[in-house]
Design a protein around this motif. Structure first.
Motif, mmCIF file in Angstrom:
data_model
loop_
_atom_site.group_PDB
_atom_site.id
_atom_site.type_symbol
_atom_site.label_atom_id
_atom_site.label_comp_id
_atom_site.label_asym_id
_atom_site.label_seq_id
_atom_site.Cartn_x
_atom_site.Cartn_y
_atom_site.Cartn_z
ATOM 1 N N ASN A 19 27.168 36.380 30.572
ATOM 2 C CA ASN A 19 27.096 35.357 29.355
ATOM 3 C C ASN A 19 25.858 35.536 28.681
ATOM 4 O O ASN A 19 25.516 35.456 27.246
ATOM 5 C CB ASN A 19 27.220 33.914 29.611
ATOM 6 C CG ASN A 19 27.026 32.950 28.659
ATOM 7 O OD1 ASN A 19 26.144 32.496 28.227
ATOM 8 N ND2 ASN A 19 28.262 32.642 27.701
ATOM 9 N N MET A 20 24.708 35.564 29.481
ATOM 10 C CA MET A 20 23.087 35.697 28.690
ATOM 11 C C MET A 20 23.131 37.161 27.807
ATOM 12 O O MET A 20 22.204 37.174 26.998
ATOM 13 C CB MET A 20 22.315 35.744 30.050
ATOM 14 C CG MET A 20 22.116 34.228 30.545
ATOM 15 S SD MET A 20 21.014 34.477 32.135
ATOM 16 C CE MET A 20 19.388 34.703 31.213
ATOM 17 N N VAL A 21 23.780 38.165 28.309
ATOM 18 C CA VAL A 21 23.787 39.340 27.522
ATOM 19 C C VAL A 21 24.795 39.584 26.486
ATOM 20 O O VAL A 21 25.066 40.777 25.936
ATOM 21 C CB VAL A 21 23.574 40.713 28.547
ATOM 22 C CG1 VAL A 21 22.447 40.330 29.504
ATOM 23 C CG2 VAL A 21 24.806 40.572 29.351
ATOM 24 N N GLY A 22 25.772 38.429 26.523
ATOM 25 C CA GLY A 22 26.949 38.676 25.399
ATOM 26 C C GLY A 22 27.982 39.429 25.862
ATOM 27 O O GLY A 22 28.606 39.936 25.042
ATOM 28 N N LEU A 23 28.141 39.560 27.361
ATOM 29 C CA LEU A 23 29.391 40.236 27.515
ATOM 30 C C LEU A 23 30.540 39.526 28.255
ATOM 31 O O LEU A 23 31.386 40.137 28.733
ATOM 32 C CB LEU A 23 29.049 41.472 28.495
ATOM 33 C CG LEU A 23 28.240 42.674 28.138
ATOM 34 C CD1 LEU A 23 27.850 43.694 29.309
ATOM 35 C CD2 LEU A 23 29.169 43.359 27.239
ATOM 36 N N GLU A 24 30.322 38.193 28.602
ATOM 37 C CA GLU A 24 31.386 37.393 29.019
ATOM 38 C C GLU A 24 32.667 37.436 28.364
ATOM 39 O O GLU A 24 33.769 37.508 29.155
ATOM 40 C CB GLU A 24 30.654 36.011 29.042
ATOM 41 C CG GLU A 24 31.649 34.936 29.961
ATOM 42 C CD GLU A 24 31.112 33.720 29.763
ATOM 43 O OE1 GLU A 24 31.355 32.620 30.932
ATOM 44 O OE2 GLU A 24 30.407 33.176 28.779
ATOM 45 N N ASP A 25 32.501 37.221 27.171
ATOM 46 C CA ASP A 25 34.002 37.200 26.405
ATOM 47 C C ASP A 25 34.758 38.571 26.681
ATOM 48 O O ASP A 25 35.851 38.838 26.611
ATOM 49 C CB ASP A 25 33.780 37.108 25.006
ATOM 50 C CG ASP A 25 33.117 35.663 24.870
ATOM 51 O OD1 ASP A 25 33.547 34.806 25.440
ATOM 52 O OD2 ASP A 25 32.817 35.193 23.574
ATOM 53 N N TRP A 26 33.945 39.630 26.458
ATOM 54 C CA TRP A 26 34.513 41.153 26.519
ATOM 55 C C TRP A 26 35.189 41.443 28.044
ATOM 56 O O TRP A 26 36.353 41.808 28.042
ATOM 57 C CB TRP A 26 33.412 42.181 26.305
ATOM 58 C CG TRP A 26 33.898 43.659 26.321
ATOM 59 C CD1 TRP A 26 34.764 44.284 25.474
ATOM 60 C CD2 TRP A 26 33.633 44.453 27.579
ATOM 61 N NE1 TRP A 26 35.022 45.360 26.123
ATOM 62 C CE2 TRP A 26 34.436 45.587 27.239
ATOM 63 C CE3 TRP A 26 33.201 44.312 28.706
ATOM 64 C CZ2 TRP A 26 34.500 46.615 28.186
ATOM 65 C CZ3 TRP A 26 33.167 45.370 29.684
ATOM 66 C CH2 TRP A 26 33.788 46.512 29.551
ATOM 67 N N VAL A 27 34.335 40.821 29.079
ATOM 68 C CA VAL A 27 34.823 41.287 30.444
ATOM 69 C C VAL A 27 36.017 40.285 30.623
ATOM 70 O O VAL A 27 36.960 40.939 31.210
ATOM 71 C CB VAL A 27 33.549 40.969 31.428
ATOM 72 C CG1 VAL A 27 34.131 40.861 32.881
ATOM 73 C CG2 VAL A 27 32.405 41.702 31.070
ATOM 74 N N ALA A 28 36.057 39.146 30.086
ATOM 75 C CA ALA A 28 37.104 38.177 30.031
ATOM 76 C C ALA A 28 38.443 38.655 29.686
ATOM 77 O O ALA A 28 39.528 38.359 29.985
ATOM 78 C CB ALA A 28 36.796 36.788 29.652
ATOM 79 N N GLN A 29 38.300 39.558 28.758
ATOM 80 C CA GLN A 29 39.576 40.145 27.914
ATOM 81 C C GLN A 29 40.000 41.519 28.798
ATOM 82 O O GLN A 29 41.040 41.964 28.667
ATOM 83 C CB GLN A 29 39.177 40.490 26.642
ATOM 84 C CG GLN A 29 38.630 39.216 25.594
ATOM 85 C CD GLN A 29 38.358 39.773 24.554
ATOM 86 O OE1 GLN A 29 38.244 40.911 24.176
ATOM 87 N NE2 GLN A 29 38.080 38.885 23.486
ATOM 88 N N GLN A 30 39.193 41.964 29.847
ATOM 89 C CA GLN A 30 39.758 43.179 30.293
ATOM 90 C C GLN A 30 40.579 42.750 31.347
ATOM 91 O O GLN A 30 40.582 41.568 32.117
ATOM 92 C CB GLN A 30 38.562 43.806 31.165
ATOM 93 C CG GLN A 30 37.523 44.235 30.262
ATOM 94 C CD GLN A 30 38.116 45.062 28.800
ATOM 95 O OE1 GLN A 30 38.441 46.103 29.191
ATOM 96 N NE2 GLN A 30 37.756 44.703 27.963
ATOM 97 N N PRO A 31 41.604 43.560 31.923
ATOM 98 C CA PRO A 31 42.725 43.079 32.749
ATOM 99 C C PRO A 31 42.178 42.861 34.224
ATOM 100 O O PRO A 31 42.609 42.285 34.881
ATOM 101 C CB PRO A 31 43.455 44.253 32.860
ATOM 102 C CG PRO A 31 43.367 45.080 31.321
ATOM 103 C CD PRO A 31 41.935 44.869 31.139
ATOM 104 N N LYS A 32 40.993 43.541 34.527
ATOM 105 C CA LYS A 32 40.627 43.484 36.009
ATOM 106 C C LYS A 32 39.387 42.764 35.874
ATOM 107 O O LYS A 32 38.616 42.768 36.805
ATOM 108 C CB LYS A 32 40.128 44.952 36.465
ATOM 109 C CG LYS A 32 41.425 46.014 36.690
ATOM 110 C CD LYS A 32 41.350 47.222 37.333
ATOM 111 C CE LYS A 32 42.536 47.914 37.590
ATOM 112 N NZ LYS A 32 42.247 49.370 38.032
#
Length: 579
Positions: free
Chosen positions: A458-471
């Motif tokens: 979340n601090m680096v702005g990748l939380e939403d992208w990772v949450a959208q990944q199937p794995k």
């Protein structure tokens, strides 16, 4: 000889840490050899005994022979030899693979302790050859130069002692001759083939380097019209290497012929001495044949030794190269040191650094003091010395002149654990491994919980992208992070950094490969995370000075010289020159 033993001793100690496996492996080899000799000797005795009993019966003489006990013995030794050979191969090769893993772990640890200047002198392929080709050469020490000679010497003693029951003089001659043969094929052939096998390893490494150059630098070689010259250089070295290998093969052939000749002469001596004993009715015919066949079987005991010891020079060449991997010797541990604000400053006093074989130094008379919990920006064009200064501050290289003290101690003297705990460094090169996102993050903190991983993402702005990944966290990043974009890989590296709790943080172009909005998000997260830490930003230039909040000083590096002005700080605007 003393130099060879001194250089090889540390690796032998490492190999013999598993001494129980070594002795068990040697025992299995010994049992296999004895079972083979016993099978030959007993078979010879049984065949002659049966022949003599048959001749006696044909002549009308009374004769008896128990065929069940020797027949059972022959079956027993045949099965024992087969089973022992199988178990020995399985066990010793398993042990060798384990030992090679130990050796590679040790060598990889040595490589990680080398300073950056040493690592950059060689290609990655050459360091890889240390972990593969050189370690494989040490395999010859254990599997061929340690176990077989021990088993062979024990076999000589046991067989000679067994034959001494009936033929004492034959046993004495056999023990002397085969002991001398053992010395010749170990010490003698090790010395005879040392130079050729040593040169063989050097030739192979040079050939590997030249072939890689031919492939990787083919465009440059063609542009300079030197491809033909370079290919001729490879061919010349191949010719020299082939001739060296031919000489080594000739010595191996001579070694095998020598073993066969000595075994044949010992066979003749056994026949002669045994016939004298037979004429004196001191021994019966079947026992004499058993002794002769046992001597004949000794050829198998010594057959592998010449080839093993002729390659001793190759193993020594590998040992020398591995011994050259001498990392900086850390002797100081940060734990337990008393905390004092002045000791936790970073001090550079007349620091110089010059790379080997270079005309100009990378750092020249660098003088600076950075107080705890302050933030500094160091700017400079490519080649100005920023990466060198970062490596010196991290303790990855020791200054050639001058002194650096971080927390009161030279950073290159810190233990690896203390350095990893005290420092954090985001390099320009993003290093991600072929694995999941989770595994790449947990390199920094193996005990990190999933909540901690999501927090730094979340601090680096990748939380939403990772949450959208199937794995999700199990998403594979690919080799060198090739499944991610450059900006995503950069932020994963930054998130990994944020899992740690360092005192000193060095950030080299932290906003590279990201867009303006993402850079602002990262800057805000970094500002919070860097609170109460000592921070150095390395940047080429600042396009948006607002990204670097809370800066206490702006320094500039030019041609290895550091220009500082910490007394009057004024934050520059975007595109403005630095003071």
């Amino acid at each position: 000889m003393m130099a060879l033993f001194r250089d090889v001793a540390p690796w032998l100690k490492l190999l013999l840490r598993r001494r129980q496996q070594f002795w068990l492996g040697a025992l299995l080899v010994w049992v296999t050899l004895l079972a083979g000799l016993s099978l030959l000797g007993l078979s010879g005795w049984f065949i002659v005994s049966c022949a003599l009993a048959g001749i006696a019966l044909a002549a009308g003489l009374p004769s008896t022979l128990d065929v069940y006990v020797p027949g059972g013995g022959i079956r027993f030794f045949a099965l024992l030899r087969t089973l022992a050979r199988y178990v020995e191969r399985l066990y010793n090769h398993s042990t060798v693979l384990t030992l090679l893993a130990d050796l590679r772990y040790r060598v990889f640890g040595d490589l990680t302790g080398l300073d950056d200047a040493t690592l950059k002198r060689q290609r990655a392929s050459e360091w890889l050859s240390r972990l593969t080709a050189d370690i494989d050469q040490l395999n010859n020490l254990y599997l061929r130069c340690l176990i077989p000679p021990v088993a062979a010497l024990l076999t000589v003693l046991v067989v000679s002692g067994f034959i001494a029951i009936w033929l004492p003089w034959v046993a004495v001659v056999m023990a002397l001759v085969f002991t001398l043969l053992w010395l010749v094929v170990t010490v003698g052939f090790g010395w005879i083939g040392f130079g050729n096998s040593y040169q063989h390893v050097s030739d192979q490494e040079e050939l590997r380097r030249l072939v890689l150059d031919q492939v990787q630098a083919s465009a440059e070689l063609r542009s300079y019209q030197t491809s033909g010259w370079h290919r001729q250089k490879i061919q010349n070295l191949e010719a020299v290497s082939t001739e060296n290998q031919r000489r080594l093969a000739l010595k191996l052939a001579l070694g095998n012929a020598f073993v066969s000749a000595v075994t044949g002469l010992m066979l003749i001596a056994t026949l002669w001495l045994g016939s004298l004993a037979f004429s004196a009715e001191q021994v019966v015919g079947p026992v004499l044949v058993m002794a002769v066949i046992a001597v004949l079987g000794m050829n198998e005991v010594f057959a592998l030794l010449p080839a093993a010891f002729l390659k001793l020079g190759a193993s020594y060449a590998a040992v020398q190269r591995l011994n050259a991997l001498k990392p900086l010797a850390p002797v100081i541990d940060m734990q337990g040191l008393p905390y004092r604000a002045d000791e936790h400053a970073i001090q550079l006093v007349s620091v110089h650094y010059a790379y080997p074989n270079t005309m100009y130094p990378a750092l020249v008379d660098v003088q600076a003091t950075l107080l705890p919990h302050t933030r500094v920006v160091i700017t400079g064009v490519s080649g100005s010395g920023k990466s060198t200064l970062a490596s010196v501050l991290m303790g990855r290289m020791a200054p050639t002149q001058g002194e650096i003290r971080v927390a009161g101690v030279p950073p290159h003297r810190l233990s690896t654990e203390s350095r990893a705990e005290y420092f954090a460094f985001l390099t320009q090169q993003t290093d991600l491994f072929d694995g999941t996102l989770e595994s790449n993050l947990r390199i920094a903190k193996p005990s990190a919980t999933d909540d901690e991983l999501w927090r730094v993402l979340n601090m680096v702005g990748l939380e939403d992208w990772v949450a959208q990944q199937p794995k999700r966290l199990s998403t594979n990043v690919g080799e060198k992070g090739q499944q991610l974009s450059g900006g995503q890989a950069r932020r994963v590296a930054l998130a990994r950094l944020m899992l740690r709790d360092p005192s000193v943080v060095l950030l080299d172009e932290p906003f590279a490969s990201v867009d303006a909005d993402t850079a602002k998000h990262l800057a805000a997260a970094l500002d919070r995370w860097l609170a109460r830490r000592t921070v150095i930003f390395f940047v080429h230039q600042t396009e948006d000075a607002a990204l670097l909040a809370g800066i206490d000083a702006w320094w500039h590096l030019d041609g290895g010289r550091l220009c500082t002005d910490t007394t009057s700080f004024s934050q520059p605007q975007a595109g403005a020159p630095y003071e």
